[in-house]
Design a protein around this motif. Sequence first.
Motif, mmCIF file in Angstrom:
data_model
loop_
_atom_site.group_PDB
_atom_site.id
_atom_site.type_symbol
_atom_site.label_atom_id
_atom_site.label_comp_id
_atom_site.label_asym_id
_atom_site.label_seq_id
_atom_site.Cartn_x
_atom_site.Cartn_y
_atom_site.Cartn_z
ATOM 1 N N LEU A 293 0.832 -1.209 0.000
ATOM 2 C CA LEU A 293 0.000 0.000 0.000
ATOM 3 C C LEU A 293 0.864 1.256 0.000
ATOM 4 O O LEU A 293 0.518 2.266 -0.628
ATOM 5 C CB LEU A 293 -0.925 0.004 1.216
ATOM 6 N N VAL A 294 2.012 1.197 0.677
ATOM 7 C CA VAL A 294 2.948 2.326 0.667
ATOM 8 C C VAL A 294 3.484 2.545 -0.745
ATOM 9 O O VAL A 294 3.526 3.674 -1.251
ATOM 10 C CB VAL A 294 4.102 2.083 1.663
ATOM 11 N N ASP A 295 3.875 1.450 -1.395
ATOM 12 C CA ASP A 295 4.400 1.540 -2.766
ATOM 13 C C ASP A 295 3.357 2.103 -3.730
ATOM 14 O O ASP A 295 3.702 2.810 -4.690
ATOM 15 C CB ASP A 295 4.863 0.170 -3.249
ATOM 16 N N GLU A 296 2.088 1.787 -3.479
ATOM 17 C CA GLU A 296 1.008 2.265 -4.356
ATOM 18 C C GLU A 296 0.540 3.664 -3.990
ATOM 19 O O GLU A 296 -0.366 4.215 -4.633
ATOM 20 C CB GLU A 296 -0.180 1.291 -4.278
ATOM 21 N N GLY A 297 1.134 4.264 -2.970
ATOM 22 C CA GLY A 297 0.762 5.608 -2.562
ATOM 23 C C GLY A 297 -0.532 5.688 -1.777
ATOM 24 O O GLY A 297 -1.103 6.776 -1.613
#
Length: 470
Positions: A293-297
Motif C-alpha cells: 500500500l505504501v508503494d502504491e501511494g
Amino acid sequence: MKDILVLSTRKKDFYLVSQVLSNSYTVKYAPDFETARALHILSPFDMIISDIMLLEQNLNDRISIIPDNSFMRINPFVQLVVLCGRKAVQRAVKIVKEGAFGYLTYPIEEKEIQLLVESAGKTLIRDLELDYLRDHFWKTEWLEIIRSKNPRMKKIYESIRSVSPTIATVLLLGDTGTGKGMLARLVHWHSQRCEQPFIAVHCGAIPDTLIESELFGHEKGAFTGANKRKPGKFEMARGGTIFLDEIGTITASAQIKLLQVLQDGTFSRVGGESILRADVRIITATNADLGKLVDEGKFRKDLFYRFNIFPIEIPRLRDRLEDLPTLTDMFLNNLNAKYGKKIHILHPSVIAGFARYEWPGNIRELENILERAYILESSFELTPPNFPPEIVLDPEIKALPVSRTFPLSQARQIAVDAFELVYLTTILEQTQGKINLSARKAGITTRQLSRLLTKHGLNKKNFKKNKKEF
C-alpha cells in the motif's frame, strides 16, 4: 538434575557412565526403546544418554527426531544426549540442532561426561526458572488461550510476553480470523495499563467521512448532523490501549492525524482548535500488505514506519493444525458454559475432516461452525450431519485430497495421520475409552496405544459415553 538413563545396546556405556556419576546421580540402563519408555513413564528422567543408532531406528519415516520425541512428551524438560562414533558426528549435530542437549563421541571420556552433565544441570535450572517466570507472568484466565504446540505460536507468545510491559506500538499481521483481536487483548491485559480501558475500533467498518470523528471526536457544528460535542475513541481510551483493526483502510487525512498522535502525542477534535493529549498505547492490525500500500501511494510511508516498530505475523490455522485439539477443547468448554449441554467430543469423521480442511476463515471459522453444530446437536458428541459437508471426512474415502501440493513425504504423513485419527477414535468410541480392550482390538500394546493417543491429542475420558440425550 538427579536421574539419568543410559539407552544403549552396549552395556559397557552404562557401566562407564554409572562409574563416573553414581556418587551424585541415579543412573539406570535400558537396552531398547520399549524398556526406556516404560522406565521413563514410571519415573521420568532428567537426562537420557542414547546411542545414535537406537535414535535413528526409532525415527522410521519421520523427518525429525526431536519434535515427536516421546520422552519429551512425558517430561518436556528431559535433556537428550547422543552417543556416536566420530564418523557419525555430523548426524549427531543435526539432532542437537533439532533440540537435543549435546553429544558424546566414542570412546567416551570420563571428564567429558562430568562436564556435560554439570552443564546440563545449570541449563535445566535456568529453563525451570524461565518456565516459572512464564507461568507467573500470564494471568490465570489466559493460560488456556496461550497453550500451543506450534513453534511459531510459541515464539509469538514469547514476543508478546516481552513487549506487553512496554509502551511500544504493536502491529499485528495476519489473515482475517487468525485471532488478531485476541492477541491485542492479550497484550493489553499483560501491560501496565491493564486496569485502564481497552477500546477496539474496526476502521474498515466506519465510513470514510466519519473515521476522523470516530477516532478523534468532533465539536458541535463541525459538520451537518453534529448537534453536540462528541469525544472520540482516543479520549475514551485515555490511560489505556486503543486497538485499530484493519488500519490499512483509513483515509489520507486520518493518517495525518494519526501520525501527529504518534509523533507528539496530541490531536484535535474535528472542527476544534483545542490541543488534547493522547495518553494511549496503540495496537494496530491488518490483513493487507502495508508495504505494498505504501508503494502504491495509498498509505503514508512515515506512518507505516511508526506502526512497524514491533510487528507480529500470525500464522493461518491450516499452518498450525497441531493446535486444533487445543482450540476445539477451548471452544467446547466455552460452549458448555454458555449452553450447558456438556458435549466434549467430536465424531471421528469430524476430527479427521478438521485435519484435512483448508480453514479459509481460520480460528473464527472453527469457532463459528462449532457453535452452530453445538446448537443443533442432541447427543453427547458433535456429529457429521451438523457440520458443512466439505468439512466432514467420509471414512470410506481412501484417496488423499489434493487441493494443495505437498512433497510426497508430507502427503504420506497427512494420509497416515488422518487414517490413525479415524481408526483410533472409532475404536475408542466402540470400547467407551477402555484402553486394554482398545489395544486388543487394534492388535497393539497398551503402551503403543497410549503413545498414539498422546500424538493425536485424544483423551480416553472423552469416550466414556453419557447416555443422557438433550
